[in-house]
Design a protein around this motif. Structure first.
Motif, PDB file in Angstrom:
ATOM      1  N   LYS A 113      31.811  31.296  30.458  1.00 34.09           N
ATOM      2  CA  LYS A 113      32.117  30.703  31.961  1.00 34.09           C
ATOM      3  C   LYS A 113      33.613  30.369  32.377  1.00 34.09           C
ATOM      4  CE  LYS A 113      27.534  28.187  31.956  1.00 34.09           C
ATOM      5  NZ  LYS A 113      26.770  26.848  31.828  1.00 34.09           N
ATOM      6  N   PRO A 114      33.832  30.012  33.497  1.00 36.00           N
ATOM      7  CA  PRO A 114      35.263  29.986  33.695  1.00 36.00           C
ATOM      8  C   PRO A 114      35.718  28.457  33.059  1.00 36.00           C
ATOM      9  CG  PRO A 114      34.222  30.854  35.539  1.00 36.00           C
ATOM     10  CD  PRO A 114      33.325  30.569  34.834  1.00 36.00           C
ATOM     11  N   ILE A 115      36.692  28.659  32.626  1.00 29.85           N
ATOM     12  CA  ILE A 115      37.662  27.333  32.053  1.00 29.85           C
ATOM     13  C   ILE A 115      38.959  27.219  32.517  1.00 29.85           C
ATOM     14  CG2 ILE A 115      38.145  26.051  30.098  1.00 29.85           C
ATOM     15  CD1 ILE A 115      36.290  27.331  28.516  1.00 29.85           C
ATOM     16  N   ALA A 116      39.368  26.070  33.286  1.00 30.21           N
ATOM     17  CA  ALA A 116      40.595  25.993  33.655  1.00 30.21           C
ATOM     18  C   ALA A 116      41.299  24.823  32.971  1.00 30.21           C
ATOM     19  CB  ALA A 116      40.735  25.853  35.140  1.00 30.21           C
ATOM     20  N   ALA A 117      42.384  24.924  32.276  1.00 28.08           N
ATOM     21  CA  ALA A 117      43.015  23.710  31.392  1.00 28.08           C
ATOM     22  C   ALA A 117      44.352  23.875  31.848  1.00 28.08           C
ATOM     23  CB  ALA A 117      42.755  24.005  30.071  1.00 28.08           C
ATOM     24  N   ILE A 118      45.316  22.830  31.825  1.00 25.67           N
ATOM     25  CA  ILE A 118      46.494  22.629  32.195  1.00 25.67           C
ATOM     26  C   ILE A 118      47.380  21.492  31.272  1.00 25.67           C
ATOM     27  CG2 ILE A 118      46.036  20.965  34.175  1.00 25.67           C
ATOM     28  CD1 ILE A 118      48.274  22.484  35.628  1.00 25.67           C
ATOM     29  N   CYS A 119      48.660  21.894  31.140  1.00 21.50           N
ATOM     30  CA  CYS A 119      49.216  21.074  30.324  1.00 21.50           C
ATOM     31  C   CYS A 119      48.921  20.801  29.115  1.00 21.50           C
ATOM     32  CB  CYS A 119      49.603  19.768  31.292  1.00 21.50           C
ATOM     33  SG  CYS A 119      51.145  18.673  30.468  1.00 21.50           S
ATOM     34  N   HIS A 120      48.297  19.542  28.691  1.00 26.14           N
ATOM     35  CA  HIS A 120      47.870  19.186  27.331  1.00 26.14           C
ATOM     36  C   HIS A 120      46.411  19.422  27.099  1.00 26.14           C
ATOM     37  CE1 HIS A 120      51.506  17.071  27.198  1.00 26.14           C
ATOM     38  NE2 HIS A 120      51.404  17.000  25.944  1.00 26.14           N
ATOM     39  N   GLY A 121      45.692  20.074  28.203  1.00 26.26           N
ATOM     40  CA  GLY A 121      44.219  20.287  28.097  1.00 26.26           C
ATOM     41  C   GLY A 121      43.900  21.136  26.894  1.00 26.26           C
ATOM     42  N   PRO A 122      45.083  22.183  26.609  1.00 26.32           N
ATOM     43  CA  PRO A 122      44.664  23.311  25.591  1.00 26.32           C
ATOM     44  C   PRO A 122      44.583  22.463  24.357  1.00 26.32           C
ATOM     45  CG  PRO A 122      46.229  24.327  27.113  1.00 26.32           C
ATOM     46  CD  PRO A 122      46.056  22.717  27.521  1.00 26.32           C
ATOM     47  N   GLN A 123      44.856  21.154  24.124  1.00 25.72           N
ATOM     48  CA  GLN A 123      44.574  20.425  22.867  1.00 25.72           C
ATOM     49  C   GLN A 123      43.114  20.357  22.632  1.00 25.72           C
ATOM     50  OE1 GLN A 123      46.750  16.620  23.722  1.00 25.72           O
ATOM     51  NE2 GLN A 123      48.129  17.143  22.041  1.00 25.72           N
ATOM     52  N   ILE A 124      42.444  20.173  23.812  1.00 24.56           N
ATOM     53  CA  ILE A 124      41.050  20.093  23.640  1.00 24.56           C
ATOM     54  C   ILE A 124      40.378  21.599  23.110  1.00 24.56           C
ATOM     55  CG2 ILE A 124      38.725  19.647  24.675  1.00 24.56           C
ATOM     56  CD1 ILE A 124      40.245  17.478  26.312  1.00 24.56           C
ATOM     57  N   LEU A 125      40.961  22.624  23.861  1.00 21.43           N
ATOM     58  CA  LEU A 125      40.460  23.805  23.616  1.00 21.43           C
ATOM     59  C   LEU A 125      40.694  24.286  22.061  1.00 21.43           C
ATOM     60  CD1 LEU A 125      41.778  25.664  26.671  1.00 21.43           C
ATOM     61  CD2 LEU A 125      39.288  24.662  26.342  1.00 21.43           C
ATOM     62  N   ALA A 126      41.897  23.888  21.621  1.00 19.69           N
ATOM     63  CA  ALA A 126      42.394  24.391  20.177  1.00 19.69           C
ATOM     64  C   ALA A 126      41.323  23.453  19.292  1.00 19.69           C
ATOM     65  CB  ALA A 126      43.755  23.761  19.856  1.00 19.69           C
ATOM     66  N   ALA A 127      40.985  22.106  19.449  1.00 16.87           N
ATOM     67  CA  ALA A 127      40.275  21.439  18.566  1.00 16.87           C
ATOM     68  C   ALA A 127      38.720  21.706  18.690  1.00 16.87           C
ATOM     69  CB  ALA A 127      40.025  19.978  19.104  1.00 16.87           C
ATOM     70  N   ALA A 128      38.314  22.386  19.873  1.00 17.12           N
ATOM     71  CA  ALA A 128      37.136  23.000  20.006  1.00 17.12           C
ATOM     72  C   ALA A 128      36.849  24.351  19.143  1.00 17.12           C
ATOM     73  CB  ALA A 128      36.448  23.288  21.370  1.00 17.12           C
ATOM     74  N   GLY A 129      37.987  24.920  18.889  1.00 19.18           N
ATOM     75  CA  GLY A 129      37.900  26.068  18.122  1.00 19.18           C
ATOM     76  C   GLY A 129      37.691  27.550  19.034  1.00 19.18           C
ATOM     77  N   VAL A 130      38.099  27.329  19.957  1.00 15.26           N
ATOM     78  CA  VAL A 130      37.671  28.246  20.987  1.00 15.26           C
ATOM     79  C   VAL A 130      38.890  29.371  21.608  1.00 15.26           C
ATOM     80  CG1 VAL A 130      35.842  27.235  22.250  1.00 15.26           C
ATOM     81  CG2 VAL A 130      37.993  26.923  23.127  1.00 15.26           C
ATOM     82  N   LEU A 131      39.850  29.257  20.993  1.00 19.57           N
ATOM     83  CA  LEU A 131      41.214  29.908  21.282  1.00 19.57           C
ATOM     84  C   LEU A 131      41.715  31.193  20.776  1.00 19.57           C
ATOM     85  CD1 LEU A 131      43.864  26.933  22.090  1.00 19.57           C
ATOM     86  CD2 LEU A 131      42.462  28.325  23.877  1.00 19.57           C
ATOM     87  N   LYS A 132      40.752  31.386  19.693  1.00 15.64           N
ATOM     88  CA  LYS A 132      40.966  32.620  18.589  1.00 15.64           C
ATOM     89  C   LYS A 132      41.134  33.808  19.541  1.00 15.64           C
ATOM     90  CE  LYS A 132      39.782  35.059  14.497  1.00 15.64           C
ATOM     91  NZ  LYS A 132      38.724  35.064  13.179  1.00 15.64           N
ATOM     92  N   GLY A 133      42.370  34.531  19.530  1.00 13.70           N
ATOM     93  CA  GLY A 133      42.372  35.927  20.205  1.00 13.70           C
ATOM     94  C   GLY A 133      42.795  35.560  21.781  1.00 13.70           C
ATOM     95  N   LYS A 134      42.744  34.214  22.436  1.00 14.23           N
ATOM     96  CA  LYS A 134      43.318  34.238  23.528  1.00 14.23           C
ATOM     97  C   LYS A 134      44.719  33.928  23.770  1.00 14.23           C
ATOM     98  CE  LYS A 134      39.311  33.748  25.724  1.00 14.23           C
ATOM     99  NZ  LYS A 134      38.798  34.439  26.804  1.00 14.23           N
ATOM    100  N   THR A 135      45.281  34.102  25.018  1.00 18.98           N
ATOM    101  CA  THR A 135      46.770  33.877  25.523  1.00 18.98           C
ATOM    102  C   THR A 135      46.434  32.754  26.349  1.00 18.98           C
ATOM    103  OG1 THR A 135      47.283  36.181  24.833  1.00 18.98           O
ATOM    104  CG2 THR A 135      48.950  34.875  26.351  1.00 18.98           C
ATOM    105  N   VAL A 136      47.549  31.843  26.042  1.00 17.31           N
ATOM    106  CA  VAL A 136      47.523  30.494  26.960  1.00 17.31           C
ATOM    107  C   VAL A 136      48.805  30.243  27.158  1.00 17.31           C
ATOM    108  CG1 VAL A 136      46.741  28.021  26.729  1.00 17.31           C
ATOM    109  CG2 VAL A 136      45.473  29.807  25.331  1.00 17.31           C
TER     110      VAL A 136
END
Length: 195
Positions: A113-136
Protein backbone atom coordinates in the motif's frame (compact mmCIF):
# COMPACT_ATOMS: atom_id res chain seq x y z
CA UNK A 1 -11.65 9.60 -8.15
CA UNK A 2 -12.64 7.39 -5.26
CA UNK A 3 -11.69 8.82 -1.88
CA UNK A 4 -8.90 6.92 -0.16
CA UNK A 5 -8.84 6.11 3.53
CA UNK A 6 -5.47 7.32 4.82
CA UNK A 7 -3.87 6.70 8.21
CA UNK A 8 -1.50 9.33 9.64
CA UNK A 9 0.80 8.32 12.52
CA UNK A 10 1.72 11.27 14.74
CA UNK A 11 3.07 11.94 18.21
CA UNK A 12 4.07 14.77 20.47
CA UNK A 13 6.55 17.14 18.84
CA UNK A 14 5.73 16.02 15.32
CA UNK A 15 6.98 18.74 12.98
CA UNK A 16 4.21 21.34 12.68
CA UNK A 17 4.16 21.82 8.89
CA UNK A 18 4.72 18.12 8.26
CA UNK A 19 1.50 17.19 10.03
CA UNK A 20 -0.70 20.24 9.34
CA UNK A 21 -0.03 20.70 5.62
CA UNK A 22 -0.41 17.09 4.40
CA UNK A 23 -3.41 16.51 6.68
CA UNK A 24 -5.22 19.55 5.29
CA UNK A 25 -4.17 18.99 1.67
CA UNK A 26 -5.26 15.36 1.65
CA UNK A 27 -8.63 16.37 3.09
CA UNK A 28 -8.87 19.20 0.56
CA UNK A 29 -8.63 16.82 -2.40
CA UNK A 30 -11.33 14.58 -0.94
CA UNK A 31 -9.49 11.83 0.92
CA UNK A 32 -10.42 10.67 4.42
CA UNK A 33 -7.52 11.05 6.87
CA UNK A 34 -7.41 9.51 10.35
CA UNK A 35 -4.68 11.07 12.49
CA UNK A 36 -3.74 8.93 15.48
CA UNK A 37 -1.19 8.87 18.29
CA UNK A 38 -0.39 5.94 20.59
CA UNK A 39 -1.89 6.50 24.04
CA UNK A 40 -4.27 9.23 22.84
CA UNK A 41 -7.89 9.38 21.74
CA UNK A 42 -9.84 11.33 19.14
CA UNK A 43 -10.26 14.92 20.29
CA UNK A 44 -7.00 14.97 22.23
CA UNK A 45 -4.03 16.93 20.95
CA UNK A 46 -0.36 16.47 20.25
CA UNK A 47 2.15 19.28 20.64
CA UNK A 48 4.01 20.19 17.47
CA UNK A 49 7.44 21.71 16.89
CA UNK A 50 8.53 24.05 14.12
CA UNK A 51 11.88 23.05 12.67
CA UNK A 52 13.60 25.69 10.60
CA UNK A 53 16.82 26.01 8.66
CA UNK A 54 18.54 29.19 9.84
CA UNK A 55 22.21 28.62 9.05
CA UNK A 56 23.13 26.49 12.07
CA UNK A 57 24.71 23.05 11.81
CA UNK A 58 21.25 21.53 12.33
CA UNK A 59 17.67 22.76 12.34
CA UNK A 60 16.34 25.02 15.07
CA UNK A 61 13.21 24.12 17.02
CA UNK A 62 10.39 26.36 18.19
CA UNK A 63 6.96 25.60 19.70
CA UNK A 64 4.29 24.98 17.10
CA UNK A 65 0.52 24.66 17.18
CA UNK A 66 -1.38 21.92 18.97
CA UNK A 67 -2.73 19.39 16.47
CA UNK A 68 -6.06 17.74 17.26
CA UNK A 69 -6.36 14.01 16.63
CA UNK A 70 -9.50 12.86 14.85
CA UNK A 71 -9.23 9.11 15.57
CA UNK A 72 -8.25 6.86 18.46
CA UNK A 73 -5.07 4.82 18.05
CA UNK A 74 -6.32 1.77 19.98
CA UNK A 75 -9.43 1.54 17.78
CA UNK A 76 -7.80 1.55 14.35
CA UNK A 77 -7.56 -1.47 12.09
CA UNK A 78 -4.71 -0.97 9.61
CA UNK A 79 -6.25 -3.43 7.17
CA UNK A 80 -9.13 -0.99 6.52
CA UNK A 81 -6.81 1.81 5.31
CA UNK A 82 -5.54 2.39 1.76
CA UNK A 83 -2.38 4.36 2.58
CA UNK A 84 -0.11 5.57 5.37
CA UNK A 85 1.50 8.97 6.09
CA UNK A 86 4.37 9.39 8.55
CA UNK A 87 5.34 13.01 9.27
CA UNK A 88 8.72 13.86 10.76
CA UNK A 89 9.88 15.95 13.67
CA UNK A 90 10.90 14.39 16.97
CA UNK A 91 7.89 12.06 17.25
CA UNK A 92 9.35 9.26 15.08
CA UNK A 93 12.28 8.72 17.46
CA UNK A 94 9.91 7.45 20.17
CA UNK A 95 7.01 6.19 18.03
CA UNK A 96 9.40 3.58 16.59
CA UNK A 97 9.62 2.03 20.05
CA UNK A 98 5.92 1.10 19.94
CA UNK A 99 5.34 -2.48 18.71
CA UNK A 100 1.86 -1.69 17.36
CA UNK A 101 3.26 1.23 15.33
CA UNK A 102 5.84 -1.12 13.81
CA UNK A 103 3.19 -3.75 13.06
CA UNK A 104 1.04 -1.13 11.33
CA UNK A 105 3.96 -0.02 9.15
CA UNK A 106 4.81 -3.64 8.33
CA UNK A 107 1.21 -4.25 7.25
CA UNK A 108 1.29 -1.35 4.77
CA UNK A 109 4.68 -2.42 3.39
CA UNK A 110 3.76 -6.11 3.06
CA UNK A 111 0.43 -5.24 1.40
CA UNK A 112 2.27 -2.87 -1.00
CA UNK A 113 0.00 0.00 0.00
CA UNK A 114 1.21 3.58 -0.54
CA UNK A 115 3.39 4.97 2.25
CA UNK A 116 4.52 8.60 2.44
CA UNK A 117 7.23 9.47 4.96
CA UNK A 118 9.01 12.79 5.33
CA UNK A 119 12.02 14.08 7.25
CA UNK A 120 12.52 11.81 10.31
CA UNK A 121 9.60 9.55 9.31
CA UNK A 122 12.00 6.99 7.80
CA UNK A 123 13.26 6.28 11.34
CA UNK A 124 10.00 4.39 11.85
CA UNK A 125 10.37 2.60 8.51
CA UNK A 126 13.90 1.49 9.44
CA UNK A 127 12.78 0.28 12.86
CA UNK A 128 9.93 -1.66 11.23
CA UNK A 129 12.43 -3.40 8.93
CA UNK A 130 10.71 -2.37 5.69
CA UNK A 131 13.56 -0.54 3.91
CA UNK A 132 15.57 -3.46 2.53
CA UNK A 133 16.25 -2.73 -1.14
CA UNK A 134 14.40 0.61 -1.03
CA UNK A 135 15.78 3.98 -2.04
CA UNK A 136 14.76 6.79 0.32
CA UNK A 137 15.25 10.56 0.52
CA UNK A 138 15.20 11.22 4.29
CA UNK A 139 16.41 14.11 6.39
CA UNK A 140 20.22 13.70 6.12
CA UNK A 141 20.65 12.88 9.82
CA UNK A 142 18.42 9.82 9.26
CA UNK A 143 20.46 8.56 6.30
CA UNK A 144 22.61 6.22 8.41
CA UNK A 145 19.48 4.56 9.81
CA UNK A 146 18.14 4.04 6.29
CA UNK A 147 21.43 2.36 5.30
CA UNK A 148 21.56 0.22 8.46
CA UNK A 149 17.96 -0.77 7.65
CA UNK A 150 19.07 -2.11 4.26
CA UNK A 151 18.02 0.86 2.13
CA UNK A 152 19.82 3.44 0.04
CA UNK A 153 19.78 7.02 1.28
CA UNK A 154 19.64 9.82 -1.28
CA UNK A 155 20.86 13.32 -0.45
CA UNK A 156 18.34 16.16 -0.45
CA UNK A 157 18.58 18.95 -2.97
CA UNK A 158 20.33 22.10 -1.79
CA UNK A 159 16.92 23.55 -0.95
CA UNK A 160 15.45 20.35 0.56
CA UNK A 161 12.58 20.52 -1.93
CA UNK A 162 12.94 17.16 -3.66
CA UNK A 163 11.02 13.92 -3.21
CA UNK A 164 11.68 10.34 -4.28
CA UNK A 165 9.34 7.51 -5.30
CA UNK A 166 10.35 3.85 -4.98
CA UNK A 167 7.36 1.67 -5.81
CA UNK A 168 4.74 2.35 -3.14
CA UNK A 169 7.11 4.47 -0.99
CA UNK A 170 7.25 8.26 -1.31
CA UNK A 171 9.85 10.13 0.75
CA UNK A 172 11.09 13.68 1.15
CA UNK A 173 13.81 15.29 3.29
CA UNK A 174 11.84 18.04 5.07
CA UNK A 175 8.82 20.34 4.81
CA UNK A 176 10.27 22.40 1.91
CA UNK A 177 9.63 19.24 -0.14
CA UNK A 178 5.86 19.38 0.42
CA UNK A 179 4.92 20.35 -3.17
CA UNK A 180 7.00 17.54 -4.70
CA UNK A 181 6.30 15.01 -1.92
CA UNK A 182 2.54 15.49 -1.80
CA UNK A 183 2.28 15.63 -5.61
CA UNK A 184 4.17 12.32 -5.85
CA UNK A 185 2.07 10.74 -3.10
CA UNK A 186 -1.16 11.78 -4.86
CA UNK A 187 0.14 10.19 -8.06
CA UNK A 188 0.93 6.94 -6.23
CA UNK A 189 -2.57 7.07 -4.71
CA UNK A 190 -4.06 7.48 -8.19
CA UNK A 191 -5.51 10.90 -7.35
CA UNK A 192 -6.12 12.98 -10.47
CA UNK A 193 -6.22 16.76 -10.15
CA UNK A 194 -7.09 18.73 -13.26
CA UNK A 195 -6.40 22.42 -13.59
Amino acid sequence: MAAKKILMLVGDFVEDYEVMVPFQMLLMVGHNVSAVCPGKKAGEKVATAIHDFEGHQTYSEKPGHNFQLNATFDEIDATTFDALVIPGGRAPEYLRLNDKVLAIVQHFAEADKPIAAICHGPQILAAAGVLKGKTVCPYPACGPEVVIGGGTSLPPSDTFDNAHVDGNLVTGPAWPAHPAWIRAFLEVLGTKIEA
